[in-house]
Design a protein around this motif. Structure first.
Motif, PDB file in Angstrom:
ATOM      1  N   LEU A 114     -18.895 -18.162  25.575  1.00 23.75           N
ATOM      2  CA  LEU A 114     -19.404 -19.479  26.249  1.00 23.75           C
ATOM      3  C   LEU A 114     -19.011 -20.725  25.088  1.00 23.75           C
ATOM      4  O   LEU A 114     -18.215 -21.652  25.611  1.00 23.75           O
ATOM      5  N   HIS A 115     -19.275 -20.555  24.089  1.00 28.57           N
ATOM      6  CA  HIS A 115     -19.118 -21.541  23.136  1.00 28.57           C
ATOM      7  C   HIS A 115     -17.545 -21.552  22.675  1.00 28.57           C
ATOM      8  O   HIS A 115     -17.043 -22.627  22.418  1.00 28.57           O
ATOM      9  N   GLY A 116     -16.965 -20.712  22.489  1.00 25.37           N
ATOM     10  CA  GLY A 116     -15.515 -20.569  22.245  1.00 25.37           C
ATOM     11  C   GLY A 116     -14.854 -20.805  23.276  1.00 25.37           C
ATOM     12  O   GLY A 116     -13.904 -21.797  22.837  1.00 25.37           O
ATOM     13  N   SER A 117     -15.086 -20.700  24.688  1.00 25.74           N
ATOM     14  CA  SER A 117     -14.417 -21.373  25.687  1.00 25.74           C
ATOM     15  C   SER A 117     -14.341 -22.640  25.864  1.00 25.74           C
ATOM     16  O   SER A 117     -13.464 -23.553  26.018  1.00 25.74           O
ATOM     17  N   ALA A 118     -15.617 -23.336  25.434  1.00 28.55           N
ATOM     18  CA  ALA A 118     -15.855 -24.700  25.544  1.00 28.55           C
ATOM     19  C   ALA A 118     -14.947 -25.656  24.518  1.00 28.55           C
ATOM     20  O   ALA A 118     -14.418 -26.444  24.850  1.00 28.55           O
ATOM     21  N   LEU A 119     -15.035 -24.884  23.115  1.00 26.86           N
ATOM     22  CA  LEU A 119     -14.222 -25.503  22.310  1.00 26.86           C
ATOM     23  C   LEU A 119     -12.867 -25.385  22.286  1.00 26.86           C
ATOM     24  O   LEU A 119     -11.969 -26.536  22.016  1.00 26.86           O
ATOM     25  N   SER A 146     -18.400 -17.036  15.530  1.00 25.79           N
ATOM     26  CA  SER A 146     -17.025 -16.579  15.648  1.00 25.79           C
ATOM     27  C   SER A 146     -16.232 -17.567  16.524  1.00 25.79           C
ATOM     28  O   SER A 146     -14.951 -17.223  16.906  1.00 25.79           O
ATOM     29  N   GLU A 147     -16.396 -18.760  16.819  1.00 28.49           N
ATOM     30  CA  GLU A 147     -15.866 -19.623  17.817  1.00 28.49           C
ATOM     31  C   GLU A 147     -14.448 -19.969  17.297  1.00 28.49           C
ATOM     32  O   GLU A 147     -13.886 -20.351  18.200  1.00 28.49           O
TER      33      GLU A 147
END
Length: 465
Positions: free
Chosen positions: A21-26, A150-151
């Motif tokens: 979720l966080h990786g996709s947003a970034l 690991s974002e």
């Protein structure tokens, strides 16, 4: 599945969900989105079009041909010129990217994200499978935390995400003696793309002897077979590629350049910082001849001891995990690595879990050093820490100011040094004196009957296998 194993798996999956979720947003919002992937994608795309990927002007030509189809973004274009136009990847990396380079950037980067995220999550589950035999909850906490932080590797698309995943999968295959041919191929590709990440892990299997040495040699053969067409192709498209690659490496690591480990480089202690030992030593003397030499002098004795012990004592699963824990931390220190490369610390979790299961002061220190290393290489903690560092006014003159700067600005390499020394000491100590319990039966490959755990037999009564 026991309650602790179930809880550990839930924590791991929670970390994986946060990672996605966080990786996709970034990846959607950041100007640095897919920056490292663009470096290899457009280098490979240049090669497919019979250009020289080690000449910035030719890579920029290919990039601009695609960029005219996108909205103008001066910041994005500037960042690409700074990073992606000076190719520092070996020919084998570009060769493996050619299937994606024939695709438009949109589908190619989505496929790359899927491979990176899927690979890291698979590697995390396999390592948890080993650690859960001793401390399922602890293993779930550590691995879930690592995934949730690991974002950056997700966002920038660095090859480290896939390389480390393949390396960890290969280690699991070799030590579990399952899907060995898959493990050989995974480690070969990992070596071909980023040898400075997977090289010392491969060296362990070469030195361990017996069947491990056979697999290491098979891996080397497959790596050579995969590398030959890459080198032949690049030699035709770019006859002077070796000289050009060397020039690009020197340019990118020059004083103040993006890969300079010293404070002079822009954003050195920001996210995705350089974590090699040179970065901390450069605080005292910003001279490559000094900080490189000191780094090698500090790391060489540790590596020599590790090599001697690995050659001297017969390999076993427990010894293997201690050896790999020591070398995973040591790999980061003598040569250029960034925080995304530290995901290789996944290999320290089984050793930490084994020591934790024994209890005592060593177990507590193992947990402390693993926690510190995972926090200091994690993306979210470092986002918070950089904000604190920016507000501090640390004196940079005098020995006391330099020491404070090294501790505050570059705590990661110092922690990794302590971690490598600790696991090496434990490896030496356990090889020469005390035995360790072997991993119990697990769902993915096992050594004990269903339901029986290592805690049912005192560790002092268990021989090395």
């Amino acid at each position: 599945m026991t309650k602790k194993r179930l809880d550990g798996m839930i924590l791991l999956l929670l970390g994986a969900a946060l990672f996605l979720l966080h990786g996709s947003a970034l990846e959607v919002a950041s100007p640095f989105s897919m920056l490292d992937f663009k470096a290899v994608y457009y280098g490979a795309r240049c090669l497919v079009q019979h250009g020289d990927p080690y000449k910035a002007i030719e890579v920029l030509r290919v990039y601009r041909a695609d960029a005219v189809k996108l909205p103008a973004d001066p910041k994005r274009d500037f960042l690409f010129k700074q990073v992606a136009s000076e190719c520092i990847n070996p020919p084998t990396t570009l060769f493996f990217l050619t299937p994606m380079a024939v695709l438009p950037f949109g589908p190619a980067h989505i496929l790359w994200i899927a491979l990176t995220a899927g690979g890291l999550i698979l590697a995390a589950i396999l390592i948890w499978d080993v650690g859960a035999g001793f401390a399922p909850l602890l293993s779930g906490v550590l691995i879930g935390f690592l995934l949730a932080n690991s974002e950056i590797v997700f966002m920038v698309g660095n090859t480290a995400g896939i390389v480390i995943s393949l390396c960890v999968v290969a280690v699991w295959c070799f030590l579990k003696d399952r899907f060995v041919s898959v493990g050989i191929l995974c480690l070969a590709v990992s070596l071909a793309i980023k040898p400075h990440d997977a090289g010392l892990v491969w060296l362990y299997f070469l030195l361990a002897g017996s069947v491990h040495r056979k697999r290491a040699l098979q891996t080397l053969l497959v790596t050579a077979v995969l590398s030959v067409p890459a080198i032949l192709w690049i030699s035709i498209a770019a006859p002077n590629w070796m000289r050009e690659l060397h020039s690009n490496l020197l340019t990118s690591s020059a004083h103040g350049a993006i890969n300079d480990p010293a404070l002079a480089t822009t954003g050195q202690y920001a996210l995705n910082m350089v974590i090699s030992l040179q970065s901390a030593i450069s605080v005292f003397r910003d001279d490559p001849r000094i900080y490189n030499s000191v780094s090698y002098l500090l790391c060489a004795p540790l590596l020599l001891v590790w090599v001697f012990i690995t050659l001297r004592f017969r390999s076993s699963p427990a010894r293997a995990w201690l050896a790999l824990a020591a070398i995973a931390a040591l790999t980061m220190l003598p040569t250029y690595h960034r925080s995304h490369d530290a995901k290789l610390l996944l290999l320290t979790v089984p050793a930490c879990a084994m020591l934790w299961a024994e209890g005592g002061r060593i177990a507590r220190f193992a947990l402390l050093i693993n926690t510190a290393a995972f926090v200091l290489t994690g993306d979210i903690p470092w986002m918070l820490l950089t904000g604190l560092i920016d507000k501090l006014h640390i004196p940079t003159t005098g020995i006391s100011g330099q020491i404070l700067t090294a501790i505050w600005v570059f705590p990661t390499p110092l922690t990794l040094l302590v971690m490598s020394v600790f696991y090496l000491w434990t490896y030496v100590r356990r090889c020469s004196t005390l035995p360790l319990p072997q991993p119990p039966q697990s769902r993915l490959g096992a050594e004990y009957p269903e339901g029986q755990t290592h805690t049912s037999v005192p560790s002092r009564d268990l021989p090395w296998n």
